[in-house]
Motif scaffolding. Structure first.
Motif, PDB file in Angstrom:
ATOM      1  N   ALA A 102       7.666  11.226 -44.088  1.00 31.58           N
ATOM      2  CA  ALA A 102       8.155   9.882 -43.778  1.00 31.58           C
ATOM      3  C   ALA A 102       9.036   9.883 -42.534  1.00 31.58           C
ATOM      4  N   LEU A 103       9.903  10.875 -42.425  1.00 32.42           N
ATOM      5  CA  LEU A 103      10.777  10.956 -41.245  1.00 32.42           C
ATOM      6  C   LEU A 103       9.972  11.304 -39.998  1.00 32.42           C
ATOM      7  N   GLY A 104       8.962  12.161 -40.146  1.00 28.81           N
ATOM      8  CA  GLY A 104       8.080  12.466 -39.025  1.00 28.81           C
ATOM      9  C   GLY A 104       7.383  11.228 -38.514  1.00 28.81           C
ATOM     10  N   ASN A 105       6.937  10.381 -39.430  1.00 33.38           N
ATOM     11  CA  ASN A 105       6.296   9.122 -39.050  1.00 33.38           C
ATOM     12  C   ASN A 105       7.279   8.166 -38.375  1.00 33.38           C
ATOM     13  N   SER A 106       8.561   8.431 -38.580  1.00 34.45           N
ATOM     14  CA  SER A 106       9.614   7.588 -37.999  1.00 34.45           C
ATOM     15  C   SER A 106      10.176   8.161 -36.707  1.00 34.45           C
ATOM     16  N   GLY A 107       9.559   9.243 -36.216  1.00 36.91           N
ATOM     17  CA  GLY A 107      10.011   9.836 -34.963  1.00 36.91           C
ATOM     18  C   GLY A 107      11.145  10.820 -35.102  1.00 36.91           C
ATOM     19  N   ILE A 108      11.386  11.314 -36.320  1.00 38.36           N
ATOM     20  CA  ILE A 108      12.460  12.276 -36.579  1.00 38.36           C
ATOM     21  C   ILE A 108      11.826  13.542 -37.140  1.00 38.36           C
ATOM     22  N   THR A 109      11.991  14.661 -36.445  1.00 39.64           N
ATOM     23  CA  THR A 109      11.379  15.916 -36.871  1.00 39.64           C
ATOM     24  C   THR A 109      12.394  16.760 -37.634  1.00 39.64           C
ATOM     25  N   VAL A 110      12.118  16.992 -38.920  1.00 46.11           N
ATOM     26  CA  VAL A 110      12.968  17.828 -39.774  1.00 46.11           C
ATOM     27  C   VAL A 110      12.062  18.823 -40.486  1.00 46.11           C
ATOM     28  N   VAL A 162      14.975   4.918 -43.983  1.00 45.45           N
ATOM     29  CA  VAL A 162      13.591   5.353 -44.215  1.00 45.45           C
ATOM     30  C   VAL A 162      13.441   5.932 -45.612  1.00 45.45           C
ATOM     31  N   LEU A 163      14.372   6.777 -46.017  1.00 48.25           N
ATOM     32  CA  LEU A 163      14.265   7.421 -47.324  1.00 48.25           C
ATOM     33  C   LEU A 163      14.505   6.440 -48.473  1.00 48.25           C
ATOM     34  N   ASP A 164      15.330   5.427 -48.240  1.00 37.99           N
ATOM     35  CA  ASP A 164      15.574   4.417 -49.269  1.00 37.99           C
ATOM     36  C   ASP A 164      14.307   3.627 -49.607  1.00 37.99           C
ATOM     37  N   ASP A 165      13.407   3.529 -48.630  1.00 43.28           N
ATOM     38  CA  ASP A 165      12.161   2.769 -48.818  1.00 43.28           C
ATOM     39  C   ASP A 165      11.010   3.622 -48.290  1.00 43.28           C
ATOM     40  N   ILE A 166      10.832   4.782 -48.912  1.00 49.07           N
ATOM     41  CA  ILE A 166      10.050   5.874 -48.332  1.00 49.07           C
ATOM     42  C   ILE A 166       8.569   5.553 -48.130  1.00 49.07           C
ATOM     43  N   ASN A 167       8.048   4.591 -48.831  1.00 49.87           N
ATOM     44  CA  ASN A 167       6.631   4.252 -48.688  1.00 49.87           C
ATOM     45  C   ASN A 167       6.386   3.079 -47.738  1.00 49.87           C
ATOM     46  N   ASN A 168       7.422   2.618 -47.102  1.00 48.45           N
ATOM     47  CA  ASN A 168       7.322   1.464 -46.205  1.00 48.45           C
ATOM     48  C   ASN A 168       6.898   1.933 -44.810  1.00 48.45           C
ATOM     49  N   THR A 169       5.607   1.944 -44.567  1.00 47.38           N
ATOM     50  CA  THR A 169       5.097   2.431 -43.275  1.00 47.38           C
ATOM     51  C   THR A 169       5.445   1.495 -42.129  1.00 47.38           C
ATOM     52  N   ALA A 170       5.580   0.219 -42.410  1.00 40.28           N
ATOM     53  CA  ALA A 170       5.973  -0.730 -41.361  1.00 40.28           C
ATOM     54  C   ALA A 170       7.391  -0.424 -40.884  1.00 40.28           C
ATOM     55  N   LEU A 171       8.264  -0.115 -41.830  1.00 38.52           N
ATOM     56  CA  LEU A 171       9.636   0.259 -41.473  1.00 38.52           C
ATOM     57  C   LEU A 171       9.639   1.540 -40.651  1.00 38.52           C
ATOM     58  N   GLN A 172       8.824   2.507 -41.040  1.00 39.38           N
ATOM     59  CA  GLN A 172       8.748   3.769 -40.299  1.00 39.38           C
ATOM     60  C   GLN A 172       8.331   3.534 -38.849  1.00 39.38           C
ATOM     61  N   ALA A 173       7.352   2.664 -38.654  1.00 40.25           N
ATOM     62  CA  ALA A 173       6.900   2.349 -37.296  1.00 40.25           C
ATOM     63  C   ALA A 173       8.006   1.667 -36.501  1.00 40.25           C
TER      64      ALA A 173
END
Length: 414
Positions: free
Chosen positions: A329-337, A382-393
Protein backbone atom coordinates in the motif's frame (compact mmCIF):
# COMPACT_ATOMS: atom_id res chain seq x y z
CA UNK A 1 29.89 5.88 -27.90
CA UNK A 2 27.37 6.69 -25.16
CA UNK A 3 25.34 4.07 -23.33
CA UNK A 4 22.20 5.61 -24.78
CA UNK A 5 23.51 5.06 -28.30
CA UNK A 6 25.00 1.61 -27.71
CA UNK A 7 22.43 -0.06 -25.46
CA UNK A 8 19.19 1.91 -25.38
CA UNK A 9 17.40 -0.87 -23.49
CA UNK A 10 19.71 -0.68 -20.47
CA UNK A 11 19.97 3.11 -20.72
CA UNK A 12 16.19 3.50 -20.59
CA UNK A 13 15.95 1.23 -17.56
CA UNK A 14 18.60 3.24 -15.71
CA UNK A 15 16.66 6.39 -16.50
CA UNK A 16 13.50 4.76 -15.19
CA UNK A 17 15.34 3.93 -11.98
CA UNK A 18 16.61 7.52 -11.76
CA UNK A 19 13.03 8.75 -12.07
CA UNK A 20 11.84 6.27 -9.42
CA UNK A 21 14.51 7.38 -6.98
CA UNK A 22 13.70 11.05 -7.57
CA UNK A 23 9.90 10.79 -7.55
CA UNK A 24 9.39 8.26 -4.74
CA UNK A 25 10.26 8.69 -1.08
CA UNK A 26 13.02 6.21 -0.22
CA UNK A 27 12.49 5.10 3.37
CA UNK A 28 14.15 1.69 3.46
CA UNK A 29 16.47 2.01 6.47
CA UNK A 30 19.42 0.30 4.77
CA UNK A 31 19.36 2.49 1.66
CA UNK A 32 20.75 5.95 1.04
CA UNK A 33 21.71 8.35 -1.74
CA UNK A 34 25.44 8.50 -2.28
CA UNK A 35 27.30 11.52 -3.60
CA UNK A 36 27.79 12.23 -7.33
CA UNK A 37 31.57 12.30 -6.85
CA UNK A 38 31.41 8.81 -5.31
CA UNK A 39 29.56 7.57 -8.38
CA UNK A 40 31.99 9.41 -10.65
CA UNK A 41 35.02 7.53 -9.36
CA UNK A 42 33.10 4.22 -9.38
CA UNK A 43 32.65 4.69 -13.11
CA UNK A 44 36.27 5.72 -13.65
CA UNK A 45 39.34 4.18 -15.30
CA UNK A 46 40.10 2.41 -12.02
CA UNK A 47 37.60 -0.29 -12.93
CA UNK A 48 40.22 -1.70 -15.33
CA UNK A 49 42.92 -2.37 -12.73
CA UNK A 50 43.65 -5.70 -11.06
CA UNK A 51 45.52 -5.32 -7.77
CA UNK A 52 45.58 -8.63 -5.90
CA UNK A 53 47.25 -8.21 -2.55
CA UNK A 54 47.65 -5.07 -0.45
CA UNK A 55 49.43 -1.71 -0.88
CA UNK A 56 53.15 -2.30 -1.31
CA UNK A 57 52.63 -6.05 -1.64
CA UNK A 58 50.78 -6.78 -4.87
CA UNK A 59 50.83 -9.77 -7.17
CA UNK A 60 50.35 -7.58 -10.25
CA UNK A 61 52.45 -4.79 -11.72
CA UNK A 62 51.27 -1.27 -12.44
CA UNK A 63 49.78 -0.75 -8.99
CA UNK A 64 51.71 2.35 -7.94
CA UNK A 65 48.69 4.66 -8.18
CA UNK A 66 46.05 2.30 -6.84
CA UNK A 67 48.40 1.58 -3.91
CA UNK A 68 48.20 5.26 -3.01
CA UNK A 69 44.44 5.28 -3.41
CA UNK A 70 43.92 2.26 -1.18
CA UNK A 71 46.27 3.64 1.46
CA UNK A 72 44.31 6.89 1.52
CA UNK A 73 41.10 4.89 2.00
CA UNK A 74 42.71 2.90 4.83
CA UNK A 75 44.06 5.99 6.58
CA UNK A 76 40.75 7.84 6.34
CA UNK A 77 38.85 4.81 7.64
CA UNK A 78 41.22 4.49 10.61
CA UNK A 79 40.83 8.17 11.42
CA UNK A 80 37.08 7.96 11.06
CA UNK A 81 36.62 5.06 13.47
CA UNK A 82 39.58 5.84 15.72
CA UNK A 83 41.21 2.45 15.20
CA UNK A 84 44.67 1.08 14.42
CA UNK A 85 43.82 -1.14 11.44
CA UNK A 86 41.33 -1.15 8.60
CA UNK A 87 40.79 -3.48 5.65
CA UNK A 88 38.81 -1.67 2.95
CA UNK A 89 38.65 -4.50 0.41
CA UNK A 90 35.46 -6.44 1.29
CA UNK A 91 32.92 -6.19 -1.52
CA UNK A 92 29.98 -6.14 0.91
CA UNK A 93 29.09 -6.22 4.57
CA UNK A 94 28.30 -9.92 4.31
CA UNK A 95 31.75 -10.64 2.88
CA UNK A 96 33.32 -8.50 5.60
CA UNK A 97 31.58 -10.62 8.21
CA UNK A 98 32.63 -13.81 6.46
CA UNK A 99 36.19 -12.51 6.54
CA UNK A 100 36.01 -11.89 10.29
CA UNK A 101 34.73 -15.40 10.95
CA UNK A 102 37.41 -16.89 8.72
CA UNK A 103 40.09 -14.97 10.60
CA UNK A 104 39.08 -15.85 14.15
CA UNK A 105 37.04 -19.05 14.00
CA UNK A 106 37.33 -22.64 12.85
CA UNK A 107 34.44 -24.52 11.22
CA UNK A 108 32.14 -25.82 13.92
CA UNK A 109 33.02 -23.15 16.49
CA UNK A 110 30.13 -21.67 18.43
CA UNK A 111 28.86 -18.16 17.75
CA UNK A 112 26.14 -16.26 19.60
CA UNK A 113 24.35 -13.63 17.55
CA UNK A 114 21.08 -11.74 17.43
CA UNK A 115 18.13 -13.73 16.13
CA UNK A 116 17.19 -12.76 12.58
CA UNK A 117 13.51 -12.58 13.50
CA UNK A 118 14.34 -10.20 16.36
CA UNK A 119 16.30 -7.73 14.25
CA UNK A 120 19.60 -9.50 13.63
CA UNK A 121 21.20 -10.12 10.25
CA UNK A 122 21.52 -13.24 8.10
CA UNK A 123 25.27 -13.29 8.66
CA UNK A 124 24.93 -13.37 12.44
CA UNK A 125 24.38 -17.12 12.39
CA UNK A 126 21.06 -17.59 10.57
CA UNK A 127 20.77 -21.23 9.56
CA UNK A 128 20.15 -20.38 5.90
CA UNK A 129 23.44 -18.44 5.60
CA UNK A 130 27.01 -19.69 5.51
CA UNK A 131 27.48 -18.32 9.03
CA UNK A 132 24.85 -20.77 10.26
CA UNK A 133 26.15 -23.65 8.17
CA UNK A 134 29.87 -23.39 8.88
CA UNK A 135 29.54 -22.56 12.58
CA UNK A 136 27.35 -23.80 15.41
CA UNK A 137 25.12 -20.79 15.90
CA UNK A 138 23.02 -19.78 18.88
CA UNK A 139 20.87 -16.71 19.39
CA UNK A 140 19.73 -14.02 21.77
CA UNK A 141 16.86 -11.67 20.99
CA UNK A 142 14.76 -8.87 22.37
CA UNK A 143 12.03 -8.92 24.98
CA UNK A 144 8.43 -8.17 24.04
CA UNK A 145 9.24 -4.51 24.78
CA UNK A 146 11.63 -4.64 21.81
CA UNK A 147 14.82 -4.13 23.83
CA UNK A 148 17.84 -6.35 24.41
CA UNK A 149 17.88 -7.82 27.91
CA UNK A 150 21.62 -7.97 28.64
CA UNK A 151 21.13 -10.13 31.73
CA UNK A 152 19.39 -12.71 29.57
CA UNK A 153 22.17 -12.50 26.95
CA UNK A 154 24.63 -13.31 29.73
CA UNK A 155 22.51 -16.28 30.84
CA UNK A 156 22.48 -17.66 27.29
CA UNK A 157 26.21 -17.04 26.87
CA UNK A 158 27.00 -18.94 30.06
CA UNK A 159 25.12 -21.96 28.76
CA UNK A 160 26.41 -21.80 25.16
CA UNK A 161 30.02 -20.75 25.93
CA UNK A 162 30.51 -19.33 22.42
CA UNK A 163 33.91 -18.58 20.92
CA UNK A 164 32.46 -15.36 19.49
CA UNK A 165 29.58 -13.06 20.41
CA UNK A 166 28.19 -10.95 17.57
CA UNK A 167 26.48 -7.66 18.39
CA UNK A 168 24.78 -5.35 15.93
CA UNK A 169 21.45 -5.48 14.14
CA UNK A 170 19.54 -4.66 10.99
CA UNK A 171 16.23 -3.76 12.64
CA UNK A 172 16.89 -2.51 16.17
CA UNK A 173 15.77 1.02 17.04
CA UNK A 174 17.70 1.48 20.28
CA UNK A 175 21.32 2.13 21.24
CA UNK A 176 23.51 -0.93 21.51
CA UNK A 177 25.50 -1.03 24.74
CA UNK A 178 28.88 -2.34 23.59
CA UNK A 179 30.34 -2.04 27.09
CA UNK A 180 27.74 -4.48 28.43
CA UNK A 181 28.45 -6.87 25.58
CA UNK A 182 32.16 -6.62 26.42
CA UNK A 183 31.47 -7.62 30.02
CA UNK A 184 29.41 -10.60 28.82
CA UNK A 185 32.15 -11.68 26.40
CA UNK A 186 34.77 -11.43 29.12
CA UNK A 187 32.59 -13.48 31.48
CA UNK A 188 32.55 -16.42 29.05
CA UNK A 189 35.93 -15.91 27.37
CA UNK A 190 34.54 -15.01 23.94
CA UNK A 191 35.67 -12.70 21.18
CA UNK A 192 33.36 -9.69 20.76
CA UNK A 193 32.55 -8.77 17.17
CA UNK A 194 30.39 -5.75 16.32
CA UNK A 195 28.63 -5.39 12.98
CA UNK A 196 27.74 -1.68 12.84
CA UNK A 197 26.62 -1.63 9.21
CA UNK A 198 23.37 0.14 10.04
CA UNK A 199 24.62 2.65 12.58
CA UNK A 200 28.16 3.41 11.38
CA UNK A 201 27.27 6.87 10.09
CA UNK A 202 25.86 7.76 13.49
CA UNK A 203 28.79 6.19 15.35
CA UNK A 204 31.44 8.23 13.54
CA UNK A 205 29.44 11.43 14.15
CA UNK A 206 29.19 10.76 17.89
CA UNK A 207 25.43 10.10 17.63
CA UNK A 208 25.64 6.47 18.81
CA UNK A 209 27.75 4.50 21.28
CA UNK A 210 31.21 3.67 19.92
CA UNK A 211 32.13 -0.01 19.50
CA UNK A 212 35.77 0.81 20.23
CA UNK A 213 37.49 0.13 22.59
CA UNK A 214 35.01 -2.52 23.72
CA UNK A 215 34.97 -4.79 20.65
CA UNK A 216 37.78 -6.97 19.33
CA UNK A 217 36.71 -6.52 15.72
CA UNK A 218 34.23 -4.18 14.01
CA UNK A 219 32.74 -4.49 10.54
CA UNK A 220 30.48 -2.22 8.54
CA UNK A 221 29.08 -1.51 5.14
CA UNK A 222 30.07 1.77 3.54
CA UNK A 223 26.62 2.71 2.24
CA UNK A 224 23.57 2.79 4.55
CA UNK A 225 24.12 5.60 7.08
CA UNK A 226 27.67 6.28 5.78
CA UNK A 227 26.30 7.32 2.33
CA UNK A 228 29.31 5.92 0.46
CA UNK A 229 29.45 3.23 -2.23
CA UNK A 230 28.12 -0.26 -1.67
CA UNK A 231 30.90 -2.20 0.03
CA UNK A 232 32.34 -3.44 3.31
CA UNK A 233 35.16 -2.67 5.77
CA UNK A 234 36.74 -4.38 8.80
CA UNK A 235 38.52 -2.64 11.69
CA UNK A 236 40.45 -3.75 14.77
CA UNK A 237 43.05 -2.55 17.26
CA UNK A 238 44.60 -6.00 17.63
CA UNK A 239 47.74 -6.45 15.52
CA UNK A 240 47.49 -10.26 15.50
CA UNK A 241 43.85 -10.12 14.41
CA UNK A 242 44.76 -7.60 11.70
CA UNK A 243 47.14 -10.02 10.01
CA UNK A 244 44.57 -12.80 10.15
CA UNK A 245 41.85 -10.53 8.74
CA UNK A 246 44.01 -9.52 5.79
CA UNK A 247 44.72 -13.17 5.01
CA UNK A 248 41.08 -14.11 5.44
CA UNK A 249 39.95 -11.52 2.90
CA UNK A 250 42.80 -12.12 0.43
CA UNK A 251 43.50 -14.80 -0.55
CA UNK A 252 40.85 -16.35 1.73
CA UNK A 253 37.56 -15.30 0.14
CA UNK A 254 38.37 -12.65 -2.49
CA UNK A 255 40.75 -12.19 -5.38
CA UNK A 256 41.38 -8.84 -7.02
CA UNK A 257 39.87 -5.97 -5.03
CA UNK A 258 37.51 -3.53 -6.74
CA UNK A 259 39.80 -0.52 -6.93
CA UNK A 260 37.12 1.77 -8.34
CA UNK A 261 34.96 1.02 -5.31
CA UNK A 262 37.86 1.40 -2.88
CA UNK A 263 38.52 4.83 -4.35
CA UNK A 264 34.82 5.61 -3.91
CA UNK A 265 35.07 4.49 -0.27
CA UNK A 266 37.92 6.97 0.20
CA UNK A 267 35.79 9.79 -1.23
CA UNK A 268 32.88 8.77 1.01
CA UNK A 269 35.16 8.74 4.07
CA UNK A 270 36.25 12.29 3.26
CA UNK A 271 32.61 13.34 3.51
CA UNK A 272 32.22 11.41 6.77
CA UNK A 273 35.20 13.26 8.27
CA UNK A 274 33.69 16.70 7.56
CA UNK A 275 31.87 19.00 9.97
CA UNK A 276 28.84 18.80 7.69
CA UNK A 277 28.63 15.08 8.37
CA UNK A 278 27.88 15.59 12.05
CA UNK A 279 25.03 17.93 11.11
CA UNK A 280 23.61 15.31 8.75
CA UNK A 281 23.84 12.48 11.31
CA UNK A 282 22.12 14.56 13.98
CA UNK A 283 19.32 15.35 11.52
CA UNK A 284 18.93 11.66 10.64
CA UNK A 285 18.16 10.94 14.29
CA UNK A 286 15.87 13.95 14.68
CA UNK A 287 13.88 12.95 11.61
CA UNK A 288 13.48 9.35 12.77
CA UNK A 289 12.35 10.58 16.17
CA UNK A 290 9.73 12.84 14.60
CA UNK A 291 8.54 9.98 12.39
CA UNK A 292 8.09 7.78 15.46
CA UNK A 293 6.31 10.47 17.49
CA UNK A 294 3.72 11.04 14.78
CA UNK A 295 3.08 7.35 14.22
CA UNK A 296 2.53 6.88 17.96
CA UNK A 297 0.15 9.84 18.04
CA UNK A 298 -1.81 8.25 15.19
CA UNK A 299 -2.34 5.04 17.16
CA UNK A 300 0.44 2.86 15.75
CA UNK A 301 2.70 0.75 17.94
CA UNK A 302 6.47 1.02 17.64
CA UNK A 303 8.72 -1.82 18.71
CA UNK A 304 10.52 -0.54 21.85
CA UNK A 305 8.19 2.48 21.88
CA UNK A 306 10.43 4.77 19.86
CA UNK A 307 13.92 5.12 18.44
CA UNK A 308 17.47 6.16 19.33
CA UNK A 309 18.84 5.90 15.82
CA UNK A 310 17.88 6.10 12.14
CA UNK A 311 14.86 3.81 12.01
CA UNK A 312 11.55 2.87 13.51
CA UNK A 313 10.01 -0.59 13.50
CA UNK A 314 6.25 -0.41 13.16
CA UNK A 315 4.36 -3.28 14.81
CA UNK A 316 1.08 -4.26 13.17
CA UNK A 317 0.28 -7.12 15.53
CA UNK A 318 -2.85 -5.26 16.64
CA UNK A 319 -3.92 -4.41 13.08
CA UNK A 320 -6.02 -6.48 10.66
CA UNK A 321 -3.37 -6.23 7.93
CA UNK A 322 0.18 -7.53 7.57
CA UNK A 323 3.57 -5.97 6.97
CA UNK A 324 3.36 -7.16 3.38
CA UNK A 325 0.00 -5.42 2.95
CA UNK A 326 1.46 -2.21 4.37
CA UNK A 327 4.56 -2.49 2.19
CA UNK A 328 2.42 -2.78 -0.95
CA UNK A 329 0.00 0.00 0.00
CA UNK A 330 2.80 2.43 0.84
CA UNK A 331 4.64 1.48 -2.35
CA UNK A 332 1.52 2.34 -4.32
CA UNK A 333 1.55 5.67 -2.49
CA UNK A 334 5.10 6.53 -3.54
CA UNK A 335 6.75 5.52 -0.25
CA UNK A 336 9.33 2.72 -0.36
CA UNK A 337 9.67 0.73 2.88
CA UNK A 338 10.17 -2.94 3.71
CA UNK A 339 8.11 -5.47 5.62
CA UNK A 340 9.86 -6.84 8.71
CA UNK A 341 9.33 -9.36 11.47
CA UNK A 342 8.62 -8.04 14.98
CA UNK A 343 8.84 -9.49 18.51
CA UNK A 344 5.89 -11.81 19.08
CA UNK A 345 5.63 -12.42 15.33
CA UNK A 346 2.56 -14.41 14.23
CA UNK A 347 3.12 -14.44 10.47
CA UNK A 348 5.75 -15.90 8.14
CA UNK A 349 8.93 -13.96 7.23
CA UNK A 350 7.45 -13.48 3.74
CA UNK A 351 4.38 -11.75 5.18
CA UNK A 352 5.41 -10.38 8.62
CA UNK A 353 3.59 -8.20 11.12
CA UNK A 354 5.86 -5.19 10.89
CA UNK A 355 7.35 -2.49 8.71
CA UNK A 356 10.84 -1.02 8.99
CA UNK A 357 11.06 2.67 8.09
CA UNK A 358 14.27 4.73 7.98
CA UNK A 359 15.27 8.38 7.70
CA UNK A 360 18.79 8.44 6.10
CA UNK A 361 17.87 8.77 2.41
CA UNK A 362 15.28 11.51 2.78
CA UNK A 363 17.60 13.36 5.16
CA UNK A 364 20.23 13.21 2.41
CA UNK A 365 17.72 15.02 0.19
CA UNK A 366 17.53 17.83 2.75
CA UNK A 367 14.26 16.97 4.44
CA UNK A 368 13.82 17.88 8.10
CA UNK A 369 11.27 17.44 10.87
CA UNK A 370 8.49 19.37 9.13
CA UNK A 371 8.67 17.12 6.07
CA UNK A 372 8.87 13.98 8.20
CA UNK A 373 5.81 15.05 10.17
CA UNK A 374 3.89 15.47 6.92
CA UNK A 375 5.15 12.14 5.53
CA UNK A 376 4.36 10.27 8.76
CA UNK A 377 0.79 11.54 8.65
CA UNK A 378 0.50 10.43 5.02
CA UNK A 379 1.76 6.98 6.02
CA UNK A 380 -0.87 6.79 8.74
CA UNK A 381 -3.58 8.03 6.36
CA UNK A 382 -2.75 5.24 3.89
CA UNK A 383 -2.59 2.53 6.54
CA UNK A 384 -5.80 3.71 8.22
CA UNK A 385 -7.64 3.03 4.95
CA UNK A 386 -5.31 0.44 3.47
CA UNK A 387 -7.56 -0.77 0.66
CA UNK A 388 -8.35 2.71 -0.65
CA UNK A 389 -6.47 2.77 -3.96
CA UNK A 390 -7.83 6.20 -4.86
CA UNK A 391 -6.29 7.60 -1.68
CA UNK A 392 -2.99 5.89 -2.50
CA UNK A 393 -2.93 7.52 -5.93
CA UNK A 394 -3.72 10.91 -4.37
CA UNK A 395 -0.96 10.59 -1.77
CA UNK A 396 1.49 9.46 -4.44
CA UNK A 397 0.83 12.62 -6.47
CA UNK A 398 1.17 14.81 -3.37
CA UNK A 399 4.43 13.23 -2.32
CA UNK A 400 5.83 13.43 -5.84
CA UNK A 401 5.26 17.19 -5.60
CA UNK A 402 7.06 17.22 -2.24
CA UNK A 403 9.96 15.19 -3.67
CA UNK A 404 10.36 17.66 -6.54
CA UNK A 405 11.35 20.33 -4.01
CA UNK A 406 14.25 18.21 -2.74
CA UNK A 407 16.32 17.30 -5.78
CA UNK A 408 18.98 14.69 -5.12
CA UNK A 409 20.10 13.94 -8.69
CA UNK A 410 19.23 15.33 -12.10
CA UNK A 411 19.30 13.75 -15.52
CA UNK A 412 22.31 15.83 -16.58
CA UNK A 413 24.47 13.91 -14.09
CA UNK A 414 23.99 10.60 -15.91
Amino acid sequence: MSLESYDKEIFDLTQNELKRQCDHLEMIASENFTYPEVMEVMGSILTNKYAEGYPGKRYYGGCEFVDEIEQIAIDRCKKLFGCEFANVQPNSGSQANQGVYGALLNPGDKILGMDLSHGGHLTHGAKVSSSGKMYESFFYGVELDGRINYDKVLEIAKVVRPKMIVCGASAYARQIDFAKFRAIADEVGAYLFADVAHIAGLVVAGEHNDPFPHCDVVSSTTHKTLRGPRGGIIMTNNEEFAKKINSSIFPGIQGGPLMHVIAAKAVGFKHNLSDEWRVYAKQVKANAKKLGEVMLSRGYDLVSGGTDNHLILLSLLNKPFSGKDADIALGNSGITVNKNTVPGEIRSPFVTSGVRIGSPALTARGMKEAEFELIANKIADVLDDINNTALQAKVKAELKELASKFIIYNKAMF
